[in-house]
Design an enzyme around this catalytic site. Structure first.
Site, PDB file in Angstrom:
ATOM      1  N   ASP A   1      -6.015  23.868   8.636  1.00  0.00           N
ATOM      2  CA  ASP A   1      -7.299  23.237   8.866  1.00  0.00           C
ATOM      3  C   ASP A   1      -7.062  22.002   9.757  1.00  0.00           C
ATOM      4  O   ASP A   1      -5.916  21.666  10.097  1.00  0.00           O
ATOM      5  CB  ASP A   1      -7.986  22.882   7.535  1.00  0.00           C
ATOM      6  CG  ASP A   1      -9.499  22.794   7.690  1.00  0.00           C
ATOM      7  OD1 ASP A   1      -9.974  22.569   8.829  1.00  0.00           O
ATOM      8  OD2 ASP A   1     -10.230  22.925   6.686  1.00  0.00           O
TER       9      ASP A   1
HETATM   10  C1  NOJ Z   1     -12.693  21.636   9.157  1.00  0.00           C
HETATM   11  C2  NOJ Z   1     -13.267  22.602   8.163  1.00  0.00           C
HETATM   12  O1  NOJ Z   1     -12.732  22.341   6.878  1.00  0.00           O
HETATM   13  C3  NOJ Z   1     -13.009  24.055   8.503  1.00  0.00           C
HETATM   14  O2  NOJ Z   1     -13.776  24.850   7.636  1.00  0.00           O
HETATM   15  C4  NOJ Z   1     -13.325  24.340   9.924  1.00  0.00           C
HETATM   16  O3  NOJ Z   1     -13.058  25.698  10.202  1.00  0.00           O
HETATM   17  C5  NOJ Z   1     -12.519  23.433  10.829  1.00  0.00           C
HETATM   18  N1  NOJ Z   1     -12.857  22.049  10.527  1.00  0.00           N
HETATM   19  C6  NOJ Z   1     -12.739  23.717  12.311  1.00  0.00           C
HETATM   20  O4  NOJ Z   1     -14.019  23.389  12.684  1.00  0.00           O
END
Ligand code: NOJ
Length: 736
Positions: free
Chosen positions: A275
């Site tokens: 993430d």
């Molecule tokens: C953070 C989020 O937790 C995740 O769900 C997402 O895919 C990413 N950012 C990318 O945008």
């Protein structure tokens, strides 16, 4: 029911351990190995880098960066792809990704809403159109489905998943993966999926976003892992590791979940991306000393691609030189990424026809599907005295801050959706009943900190006008709830009542004596005790997407008879949280009338306000005649349960017949109920259907505290009904 019986094509392996695995494609494996053989260490490390839209530029693309996310301009995507393919030494295309969570341009209801449909076809429709629109833009990976099971209404991201139940969550997860990927995600209208957030991100302590999680082995396996397993069995080729830590081990630094379970046990041969800056955050977690150390921990745990932070490319060579990471592991990560790029067809067809991309967005078939999905996702929570359906020949006052609001209808992951795409409640109702007015009553503003958080319906200055509008109309629709920015990521709430003065607005409208319905737009279970006490009718509409207003009107006027059911328990007060239907028993089960029991002294009942699986209809149903095919089931056999459902009312309508089991005596306490089958059926007045469910070892077994799937001989109770409070009961015995 085993998931394989439910999901089209039978691609999903039965639960209970074992993995389907994908036969390696020798052609692709040969190409991956040939390419890998030509790569320098720098080129390998570049493939492990995943950049945000604000990081990519020509020189990054020419270096051969592995992936880019959040870029949605097809012309720019095409441009950077040309640079990567034409200017990087080995001509490796970039994998472009996006958070297509509930639609790309045609925004569908939020996933929690779609789970309320108890209809995998709703998820299928969403992901089919979402994949078409996403792929037409040049994006070949979606950070979806979000499959985190959650017992936490305080957590804003409960809106993105399918609620609290692992079985419902697994059915929906598999449907989404199959719809988005098809049988071959190199197709022009398909994308590779990335179930997230691996693992158990849905249970942060206190419901506070990104917080730590303490998790028993049995709960991890029984509640949180099944939807991931279902997604992988359905073909998901990538996954995203989570921000949070379980038992002190961060999601992107967890060799057990990433390498042992996901890759080895389940056979996922694609890659895991971190993430956002989650590799770097291993330092904050206190499990890495610095960036290089974070790269070491994450790489060795099994995180193949690093999102946004750059520790792999910055420190990879040094880690190799110091023998802290092996070339074997780097090669494995690169191989996984290249494998997915080959499977996505990027080497054959790297470019997007960017000039055609717009012509694939918001097409009438997708918009029609979004309207249908929104109607099927709504849950009728209360309908006293036949308040609903409304009479389209009578005048309507639409009142409330969400009554003429396009922005919030799109929900917390609006993709590339635009406010102007959305139909408001006022417009939807006016289209079916021209004699309709709108009065906001108060304002609700979608603002981020440091703006004051209490800016939702903070003033009652508009209440007199709202009361006057109600008095002038024959029926009232109160459109209330949260802003779209109040749920989703980083939007935990400690108070989950209706924000601001909305309850006061309800009370003032009630005092007019006019018939009224509260229509709710929200991304989480709210505490609706006061709303329930005041309102004769309540419709949970979630955030319905681009067609929210039309779908609300369809339901309010009865063109669509609501048939959704809650995929998550609605508590009476936040102090009851966590409250969920599939809890383990206690030695002193809840009895509010006796002191020495598991209860709250200030809540006169043990029940939630609305239980899991609950939802009303404009007609009535009788569920009867639960019958088992046998009183015994050999541990490798099966038992069939049949149950009759009859429409006993005067309108056609949908009922979701639900089948639960309970294992009353096991080596570890088993949940008081576990959903193991459901079917949404449409019945004409007076019509009866017989619904059949097959139970086998994947249903009656469970994971123990060593993560082992066990099927224990003994009694299994079976319940059937219209919610998790189902009362029809039969039993059978599992024999060795
Ligand atoms: C953070 C989020 O937790 C995740 O769900 C997402 O895919 C990413 N950012 C990318 O945008």
């Amino acid at each position: 029911m085993a998931l394989s019986a439910l999901v089209a094509g039978g691609a999903v392996a039965a639960g209970g351990g074992g993995h389907k695995g994908k036969p390696a494609n020798p052609g692709i494996e040969g190409k991956v190995n040939a390419l890998l053989g030509k790569m320098t260490t720098d080129e390998k490390l570049e493939q492990l880098q995943l950049e945000a839209d604000w990081q990519i530029n020509d020189s990054e693309a020419a270096k051969g960066v592995g992936g880019v996310f959040s870029l949605t301009d097809p012309q720019k995507i095409n441009h950077f792809q040309h640079v990567a393919v034409e200017q990087s030494r080995l001509h490796i295309p970039i994998l472009f990704a996006f958070d297509t969570i509930h639609g790309f341009r045609t925004i569908f209801p939020i996933p929690l809403g779609e789970a309320s449909s108890f209809d995998p076809d709703v998820a299928t429709a969403d992901d089919t159109y979402a994949a078409r629109e996403t792929a037409a833009t040049g994006l070949k990976q979606i950070y979806s489905p979000m499959v985190d099971i959650s017992h936490e209404p305080r957590w804003g991201r409960i809106s993105e998943g399918a609620g609290e139940d692992p079985y419902l969550g697994s059915v929906i997860a598999a449907a989404r993966v199959q719809a988005a990927q098809g049988s071959d995600y190199s197709a022009m209208d398909k994308v590779v999926t990335s179930p997230k957030h691996f693992a158990a991100y849905g249970q942060p302590e206190g419901g506070r976003e990104y917080n730590t999680t303490d998790m028993s082995v049995q709960r991890l396996w029984n509640l949180y892992l099944p939807p991931f397993k279902a997604a992988v069995d359905a073909g998901a080729d990538t996954a995203m590791c989570s921000f949070n830590a379980i038992n002190g081990v961060a999601g992107c630094g967890n060799p057990e979940t990433e390498t042992e379970i996901l890759k080895k046990q389940w056979g996922m041969d694609g890659f895991i991306e971190s993430d956002y800056t989650a590799v770097n955050e291993l330092i904050n977690h206190g499990v890495a000393a610095d960036g290089a150390d974070a790269a070491r921990v994450a790489l060795n745990a099994g995180t193949d691609m690093e999102m946004v932070s750059t520790n792999y490319v910055d420190s990879g060579k040094q880690l190799l030189a110091d023998h802290l990471v092996s070339m074997k592991r780097i090669d494995d990560a690169v191989r996984r990424i290249l494998r997915v790029k080959f499977r996505a067809g990027l080497f054959d067809q790297p470019y997007v026809d960017w000039q055609a991309a717009d012509s694939k967005q918001l097409l009438p078939d997708a918009v029609a599907a979004a309207r249908k999905a929104a109607g099927r996702s709504m849950v009728l929570l209360k309908n006293n005295g036949g308040t609903l359906p409304l009479d389209p020949t009578k005048s309507v006052a639409v009142i409330g801050p969400l009554g003429d609001n396009q922005h919030d209808m799109l929900g917390p992951w609006w993709g590339t959706g635009r406010d102007q795409d959305a139909v408001t409640v006022f417009d939807g109702i006016k289209a079916q009943d021209p004699n309709t007015t709108f009065t906001p009553g108060c304002e609700i503003l979608d603002k981020d900190p440091p703006d004051p958080p209490n800016d939702e319906c903070g003033s009652d200055a508009g209440f007199p006008a709202a009361v006057a509008a109600a008095q002038a109309a024959q029926q009232v629709v109160l459109a209330l709830g949260e802003t779209r920015g109040e749920s989703g990521e980083a939007e935990s709430r400690s108070d989950i009542d209706l924000p601001g003065k909305q309850q006061e607005l309800i009370d003032m409208i009630k005092a007019t004596g006019k018939p009224f319905v509260v229509v709710l737009f929200n991304g989480r279970p709210l505490t609706l005790t006061k709303v329930d006490a005041a309102a004769p009718a309540i419709l949970e509409a979630w955030f319905g997407g681009v067609q929210a207003g039309n779908a609300v009107a369809d339901v309010l006027f009865g063109a669509v008879n609501p048939g959704g059911k809650l995929p998550v328990t609605f508590p009476r007060s936040v102090g009851q949280v966590p409250i969920y239907y599939n809890h383990e028993p206690t030695g002193r089960p809840c009895d509010p009338t006796f002191k020495w029991n598991s209860r709250y002294r200030d809540i006169p009942t043990c029940a939630p306000l609305y239980p899991f699986g609950f939802g009303l209809s404009y007609t009535t149903f009788a569920i009867s005649n639960l019958t088992l095919s046998s009183q015994t089931m050999p541990s490798h056999g099966s038992v069939t349960a049949t149950v009759d459902v009859k429409n006993t009312g005067t309108r056609s309508g949908d009922e979701v017949v639900q089948l639960y089991i309970h294992d009353p005596v096991a080596t570890i306490s088993q949940p008081v109920r576990r959903l193991r089958g459901f079917q949404r059926v449409t019945l004409a007045p007076g019509e009866t259907k017989t619904v059949t469910f097959t139970l086998d070892r994947s249903d009656v077994g469970f994971y123990d505290n060593s993560g082992k799937f066990v099927v224990e001989p003994g009694a299994i109770d079976v319940y059937a009904g219209d919610s998790s409070e189902a009362t029809l009961k039969q039993s059978f015995t599992v024999t060795p």
